[in-house]
Structures are given as C-alpha cells and as structure tokens.
Design an enzyme around this catalytic site. Structure first.
Site, PDB file in Angstrom:
ATOM      1  N   ILE A   1     -72.899   8.842 -36.192  1.00  0.00           N
ATOM      2  CA  ILE A   1     -72.275   8.904 -35.040  1.00  0.00           C
ATOM      3  C   ILE A   1     -72.619  10.466 -34.649  1.00  0.00           C
ATOM      4  O   ILE A   1     -72.404  11.470 -35.303  1.00  0.00           O
ATOM      5  CB  ILE A   1     -70.880   8.859 -34.776  1.00  0.00           C
ATOM      6  CG1 ILE A   1     -69.886   9.524 -35.213  1.00  0.00           C
ATOM      7  CG2 ILE A   1     -70.790   6.992 -35.137  1.00  0.00           C
ATOM      8  CD1 ILE A   1     -68.581   9.099 -35.324  1.00  0.00           C
ATOM      9  N   CYS A   2     -73.037  10.724 -33.242  1.00  0.00           N
ATOM     10  CA  CYS A   2     -73.120  12.053 -32.906  1.00  0.00           C
ATOM     11  C   CYS A   2     -71.778  12.855 -32.632  1.00  0.00           C
ATOM     12  O   CYS A   2     -70.900  12.346 -31.922  1.00  0.00           O
ATOM     13  CB  CYS A   2     -73.997  12.071 -31.365  1.00  0.00           C
ATOM     14  SG  CYS A   2     -74.278  13.421 -30.747  1.00  0.00           S
ATOM     15  N   LEU A   3     -71.661  13.785 -33.337  1.00  0.00           N
ATOM     16  CA  LEU A   3     -70.468  14.759 -33.370  1.00  0.00           C
ATOM     17  C   LEU A   3     -70.853  16.202 -32.951  1.00  0.00           C
ATOM     18  O   LEU A   3     -69.940  17.092 -33.059  1.00  0.00           O
ATOM     19  CB  LEU A   3     -69.800  14.771 -34.555  1.00  0.00           C
ATOM     20  CG  LEU A   3     -69.101  13.353 -34.750  1.00  0.00           C
ATOM     21  CD1 LEU A   3     -68.616  13.346 -36.299  1.00  0.00           C
ATOM     22  CD2 LEU A   3     -67.917  12.781 -33.654  1.00  0.00           C
TER      23      LEU A   3
END
Length: 174
Positions: free
Chosen positions: A118-120
């Site tokens: 996931i993009c964090l």
C-alpha cells in the site's frame, strides 16, 4: 498531532511508544525492541476490542520477528471484506517503516505498489521519520493501514473492483 480528528488522537495516545532503537541486525537489542513491539500491539488490539473496533490479526511468521502475516478486514455497507496482510521488517528498521502488503488487492488501485504494497509515502512516511524510534508496528497499522483501508475499500467496492465473498460472481474473495 494538530489537525487530527479526536478519535485518531485518542487512539494514538493509548498505543505505547517504543524506546529501543534497534533493527533485525542488532541482536539482543532487537529482542528488546520486539518485546516492546508486542506490548504495543497487545495494547492496541485490546483497545480496539474494548471499543468494538477489532479489525486485524497479525503475528510473527518467523522466530526472528522479521516477517509478519495475518488478516485485516473492513466493514462496508454492513459487509465484511477480509484480506491477507503481510510485511517484512526492513533491515534499516526502525528508521524505515515496514511496507504493508495486501496481496489480494495487487493491481486493483493506483494507491498501491507492485506486490500489493500500500502507498504510504506522502502522508505516513514523514510522520514515521519524525517519530523514529518511538513508532512501531502498531503505529503503522493505526496511522498507515487503517486510514488506507477506510479510504480505498469503499471506492474499490463501489467501483466493482472487489466483491464480497458471498457474491456468486465474485472475482476476488474478500
């Protein structure tokens, strides 16, 4: 913590901060850090259960505590969507946050990297860097995965990218 909603602020203040600055290569110090990680995860899980907000299960997948696996779920329109969760502790931990992976959702949203990571980067990583080494796995779940699920799962469900497991025409078991 300015600008955060009161619930997030309250939750975050109840997750114990960590003090040992050690990663997987640091021997006995890593063992101490691992104990702190477990205490924080237990506190966060207990708090979630007490608030009827239970949404994940994880455990170390190897004796060294460098690989973690489990499940996370999100309730949308009264339906539970469940996903595999996995991540590795980077060798530069705690300076580098773990990359949380939801392999079942790989390629289903632009807010994800190859492999279901996931993009964090924009919101969470600067916060992690500012709070190193006090943040740990529980903080990554609270401030990284939880808001990501809340933002992405309703959009993925409403767009038809994921379907509930009871939907006979389901292309992904959720």
């Amino acid at each position: 913590m300015e600008g955060w909603d009161p619930t997030t602020k309250s939750t975050l203040t109840q997750i114990p901060l960590l003090s040992v600055k050690a990663g997987p290569r640091d021997g006995a110090a890593w063992t101490q850090r691992s104990k702190e990680e477990y205490k924080a995860l237990i506190a966060y899980t207990s708090m979630n259960k007490a608030n009827d907000n239970d949404w994940f299960r994880i455990s170390a997948a190897n004796p060294e505590g460098t690989r973690w696996t489990g499940k996370c779920w999100y309730i949308h329109n009264l339906l539970k969507y469940e996903f595999d969760l996995q991540f590795d502790i980077p060798v530069t931990y705690p300076a580098t946050a773990p990359e949380l992976e939801l392999p079942q959702l790989d390629g289903k949203t632009q807010k994800m990297y190859r492999g279901g990571k996931i993009c964090l980067t924009v919101h969470f990583k600067p916060l992690w860097a500012k709070n190193c080494p006090r943040f740990g796995i529980a903080h990554a779940l609270c401030l990284g995965l939880a808001p990501w699920l809340a933002a992405e799962i309703p959009v993925l469900v409403d767009s038809g990218m994921i379907k509930h497991k009871d939907d006979a025409s389901s292309s992904i078991e959720s």
